[in-house]
Design a protein around this motif. Structure first.
Motif, short mmCIF file in Angstrom:
data_model
loop_
_atom_site.label_atom_id
_atom_site.label_comp_id
_atom_site.label_asym_id
_atom_site.label_seq_id
_atom_site.Cartn_x
_atom_site.Cartn_y
_atom_site.Cartn_z
N MET A 72 0.84 -1.19 0.00
CA MET A 72 0.00 0.00 0.00
C MET A 72 0.89 1.25 0.00
N VAL A 73 0.50 2.22 -0.80
CA VAL A 73 1.31 3.42 -0.96
C VAL A 73 1.44 4.20 0.34
N SER A 74 0.38 4.31 1.12
CA SER A 74 0.43 5.08 2.36
C SER A 74 1.45 4.51 3.34
N GLU A 75 1.51 3.19 3.44
CA GLU A 75 2.49 2.57 4.34
C GLU A 75 3.90 2.83 3.84
N GLN A 76 4.10 2.73 2.54
CA GLN A 76 5.42 3.01 1.96
C GLN A 76 5.78 4.48 2.15
N PHE A 77 4.79 5.34 2.03
CA PHE A 77 5.00 6.78 2.22
C PHE A 77 5.46 7.06 3.65
N ASN A 78 4.77 6.47 4.62
CA ASN A 78 5.15 6.66 6.02
C ASN A 78 6.55 6.10 6.29
N ALA A 79 6.86 4.96 5.70
CA ALA A 79 8.19 4.37 5.86
C ALA A 79 9.25 5.28 5.25
N ALA A 80 8.95 5.86 4.09
CA ALA A 80 9.89 6.77 3.44
C ALA A 80 10.11 8.02 4.30
N ALA A 81 9.04 8.52 4.91
CA ALA A 81 9.16 9.69 5.77
C ALA A 81 10.08 9.39 6.96
N GLU A 82 10.04 8.17 7.45
CA GLU A 82 10.93 7.77 8.54
C GLU A 82 12.37 7.61 8.05
N LYS A 83 12.53 7.08 6.84
CA LYS A 83 13.88 6.87 6.28
C LYS A 83 14.63 8.19 6.15
N VAL A 84 13.91 9.24 5.80
CA VAL A 84 14.55 10.55 5.63
C VAL A 84 15.26 10.98 6.91
N LYS A 85 14.68 10.64 8.03
CA LYS A 85 15.26 11.03 9.32
C LYS A 85 16.58 10.33 9.60
N SER A 86 16.86 9.25 8.88
CA SER A 86 18.08 8.47 9.16
C SER A 86 19.23 8.78 8.20
N LEU A 87 19.06 9.79 7.36
CA LEU A 87 20.15 10.14 6.44
C LEU A 87 21.36 10.61 7.24
N THR A 88 22.53 10.18 6.83
CA THR A 88 23.74 10.53 7.56
C THR A 88 24.37 11.83 7.05
N LYS A 89 24.01 12.25 5.85
CA LYS A 89 24.49 13.51 5.30
C LYS A 89 23.29 14.38 4.95
N ARG A 90 23.52 15.67 4.94
CA ARG A 90 22.44 16.63 4.69
C ARG A 90 22.20 16.79 3.19
N PRO A 91 20.96 16.58 2.75
CA PRO A 91 20.64 16.85 1.35
C PRO A 91 20.75 18.34 1.04
#
Length: 86
Positions: free
Chosen positions: A1-20
């Protein structure tokens, strides 16, 4: 489901080690807002609010895009950022 993937992606952003880059942050912001809120119907910030104006304009460029399309684009964009900055 897209919404679950969207929420997971929003969490992944928080774990980036370098600043976009600022442009990447604006794209993330715009897609997130379009996916979660919809079209921008807020008042445009004043001339002196440069950050607010940039965010408003980025979100406004997404106008007309469906929530589902914005979510999918956000997911794809985050995957690219994770590959680049994780």
């Amino acid at each position: 489901m897209v919404s679950e993937q969207f929420n997971a992606a929003a969490e992944k952003v928080k774990s980036l080690t370098k600043r976009p880059s600022d442009d990447e942050f604006l794209q993330l912001y715009a897609l997130f807002k379009q996916a979660s809120v919809g079209d921008n119907d807020t008042a445009k910030p004043g001339l002196l609010d440069l950050k607010g104006k940039a965010k408003w304009e980025a979100w406004n460029k997404q106008k007309g895009k469906s929530s589902e399309a914005a979510q999918q684009e956000y997911i794809t964009f985050v995957e690219g950022l994770v590959a680049k900055y994780a």
